[in-house]
Design a protein around this motif. Structure first.
Motif, PDB file in Angstrom:
ATOM      1  N   GLY A  43       0.951  -0.958  -0.055  1.00 33.31           N
ATOM      2  CA  GLY A  43      -0.093  -0.015   0.087  1.00 33.31           C
ATOM      3  C   GLY A  43       0.754   1.284   0.104  1.00 33.31           C
ATOM      4  O   GLY A  43       1.989   1.179  -0.522  1.00 33.31           O
ATOM      5  N   ASN A  44       0.344   2.419   0.685  1.00 30.77           N
ATOM      6  CA  ASN A  44       0.858   3.637   0.671  1.00 30.77           C
ATOM      7  C   ASN A  44       1.531   3.840   1.964  1.00 30.77           C
ATOM      8  O   ASN A  44       1.940   5.042   2.119  1.00 30.77           O
ATOM      9  N   ASP A  45       1.858   3.095   2.827  1.00 36.05           N
ATOM     10  CA  ASP A  45       2.637   2.899   4.183  1.00 36.05           C
ATOM     11  C   ASP A  45       4.159   3.283   3.754  1.00 36.05           C
ATOM     12  O   ASP A  45       4.788   2.324   3.366  1.00 36.05           O
ATOM     13  N   LEU A  46       4.576   4.601   4.035  1.00 34.46           N
ATOM     14  CA  LEU A  46       6.022   4.703   3.387  1.00 34.46           C
ATOM     15  C   LEU A  46       6.821   4.127   4.283  1.00 34.46           C
ATOM     16  O   LEU A  46       7.974   3.669   3.818  1.00 34.46           O
ATOM     17  N   GLN A  47       6.599   4.047   5.471  1.00 34.00           N
ATOM     18  CA  GLN A  47       7.556   3.212   6.408  1.00 34.00           C
ATOM     19  C   GLN A  47       7.796   1.848   6.159  1.00 34.00           C
ATOM     20  O   GLN A  47       8.794   1.335   5.897  1.00 34.00           O
ATOM     21  N   ALA A  48       6.603   1.153   5.731  1.00 31.90           N
ATOM     22  CA  ALA A  48       6.550  -0.201   5.517  1.00 31.90           C
ATOM     23  C   ALA A  48       7.314  -0.308   4.225  1.00 31.90           C
ATOM     24  O   ALA A  48       8.209  -1.308   3.882  1.00 31.90           O
ATOM     25  N   LEU A  49       6.940   0.711   3.237  1.00 29.52           N
ATOM     26  CA  LEU A  49       7.585   0.651   2.034  1.00 29.52           C
ATOM     27  C   LEU A  49       9.102   0.755   1.882  1.00 29.52           C
ATOM     28  O   LEU A  49       9.910  -0.180   1.398  1.00 29.52           O
ATOM     29  N   ARG A  50       9.572   1.626   3.016  1.00 32.55           N
ATOM     30  CA  ARG A  50      11.139   1.711   3.033  1.00 32.55           C
ATOM     31  C   ARG A  50      11.594   0.439   3.427  1.00 32.55           C
ATOM     32  O   ARG A  50      12.722   0.178   3.017  1.00 32.55           O
TER      33      ARG A  50
END
Length: 91
Positions: A43-50
């Motif tokens: 999704g667009n959860d930036l922390q999880a994406l990072r």
């Protein structure tokens, strides 16, 4: 004390650009189809994406090739599935 509104996370092209920049900083080569799968799972959860981008970058570094789109579901935690369980735990 007033509550400050949280900024909305990026979406669409802005999210794609954010992922491209984060991948480049991490040394990850991520094809557009692999990026799409990553967004579907995280999704667009930036922390999880990072976190997932850094994990994929380590894999690319160790094996010498970028992860392919069909590998992403095996390598990345499905955040959408996790959120459903978190919601049901609240009841």
């Amino acid at each position: 004390m007033p509550a400050w509104p949280r900024p909305l996370p990026p979406a669409g092209r802005e999210l794609a650009a954010w992922i491209e920049k984060a991948a480049a900083r991490a040394g990850l080569t991520l094809a557009s189809d692999a990026r799409e799968v990553l967004v579907q799972l995280v999704g667009n959860d930036l922390q999880a994406l990072r976190v997932e981008i850094e994990k994929l970058a380590l894999l690319e570094e160790s094996r010498g090739e970028a992860p392919r789109a069909e590998e992403i579901p095996e390598l990345v935690m499905d955040q959408a599935e996790l959120e459903i369980f978190e919601l049901s735990d609240g009841f």
